[in-house]
Write a protein that holds these residues in place. Structure first.
Motif, PDB file in Angstrom:
ATOM      1  N   CYS A  35       0.860  -1.193   0.000  1.00 58.09           N
ATOM      2  CA  CYS A  35       0.000   0.000   0.000  1.00 58.09           C
ATOM      3  C   CYS A  35       0.890   1.235   0.000  1.00 58.09           C
ATOM      4  CB  CYS A  35      -0.910   0.013   1.232  1.00 58.09           C
ATOM      5  SG  CYS A  35      -2.107  -1.325   1.297  1.00 58.09           S
ATOM      6  N   VAL A  43      -0.763  -1.169   7.806  1.00 61.76           N
ATOM      7  CA  VAL A  43      -1.742  -2.100   7.244  1.00 61.76           C
ATOM      8  C   VAL A  43      -2.377  -2.924   8.361  1.00 61.76           C
ATOM      9  CG1 VAL A  43      -2.104  -4.047   5.692  1.00 61.76           C
ATOM     10  CG2 VAL A  43      -0.541  -2.213   5.024  1.00 61.76           C
ATOM     11  N   ASP A 111     -10.573  -7.175   2.343  1.00 61.23           N
ATOM     12  CA  ASP A 111      -9.521  -6.527   3.126  1.00 61.23           C
ATOM     13  C   ASP A 111      -8.549  -7.553   3.700  1.00 61.23           C
ATOM     14  OD1 ASP A 111      -9.948  -3.843   2.863  1.00 61.23           O
ATOM     15  OD2 ASP A 111     -10.466  -3.482   4.957  1.00 61.23           O
ATOM     16  N   HIS A 115      -4.922  -7.358   2.068  1.00 61.98           N
ATOM     17  CA  HIS A 115      -3.973  -6.742   2.998  1.00 61.98           C
ATOM     18  C   HIS A 115      -3.029  -7.773   3.618  1.00 61.98           C
ATOM     19  CE1 HIS A 115      -5.397  -2.778   2.504  1.00 61.98           C
ATOM     20  NE2 HIS A 115      -6.554  -2.923   3.145  1.00 61.98           N
ATOM     21  N   ASP A 118      -0.453  -7.620   1.193  1.00 63.46           N
ATOM     22  CA  ASP A 118       0.224  -6.316   1.275  1.00 63.46           C
ATOM     23  C   ASP A 118       1.331  -6.342   2.327  1.00 63.46           C
ATOM     24  OD1 ASP A 118      -1.354  -5.107  -0.661  1.00 63.46           O
ATOM     25  OD2 ASP A 118      -2.814  -4.341   0.782  1.00 63.46           O
TER      26      ASP A 118
END
Length: 199
Positions: A35, A43, A111, A115, A118
């Motif tokens: 991100c 995150v 999410d 994530h 991520d």
């Protein structure tokens, strides 16, 4: 995907992510994530924000002029919770059926899946993604405009998963595991290598 199965995946992901976050070293937490502008810690903290109350979310939206991407980014950067706090909060969310105002249960599922990558991809940690959940999330991103506009950004290609029954779009075929397709649709163009049309 059935609603109960969506929440089962969310609960499982939150437990796994809590354990993962607890194991990160200070150096890993400070590593830039996928991100833009966020560290791994940022995150981790953001993952807990899906339980933000409706009044607080509305107040934050007003504060940032209803620029939702800006709001989400600033809330994560300004939240000084520790990784341990985030892990505890994620475990406390297991069993809850709350999701951000104006969204469906697909939002916390998406999410948790995206994530999770991520955080782990920059740390060279392999994190498997449940194929059925990834497939449902990729379909959700393709069919839903905001915030990634996957269909618009990736028009002119047909995306076909190599590990499950998933295909969207039209044009030259791009084949990849559904995890990589999901990450591409979620704007993470550097997460899965180069997805090019098949010869």
């Amino acid at each position: 995907m059935e609603i109960d199965l969506i929440w089962q995946h969310i609960d499982r992901q939150r437990l796994e992510l809590a354990a993962l976050i607890e194991g990160f070293t200070p150096s890993q937490l400070a590593t830039p994530s996928l991100c833009d502008g966020w560290t791994v810690r940022d995150v981790a903290v953001h993952l807990t924000h899906s339980h933000t109350s409706a009044p607080r979310a509305i107040l934050a939206a007003c504060r940032y002029g209803f620029r939702f991407n800006t709001m989400i980014r600033e809330l994560a950067l300004r939240d000084r919770s520790s990784a341990a706090d985030a892990a505890t909060a994620l475990r406390g969310m297991v069993g809850s059926r709350r999701h951000p105002i104006g969204t469906t249960p697909m939002a916390p599922l998406l999410d948790s899946l995206v994530h999770g990558q991520d955080m782990t991809v920059p740390l060279a940690i392999e994190r498997p993604m449940p194929v059925d959940a990834a497939c449902a999330s990729a379909e959700y991103l393709w069919e839903t405009g905001f915030p990634f506009h996957a269909r618009r950004h990736h028009q002119g290609r047909r995306y076909v998963a190599t590990d499950t029954d998933f295909a969207v779009g039209s044009g030259p075929v791009v084949e990849a595991p559904v995890r990589d397709i999901l990450m591409l649709f979620g704007g993470r163009t550097g997460a899965a290598g180069v997805l090019a049309p098949s010869a």
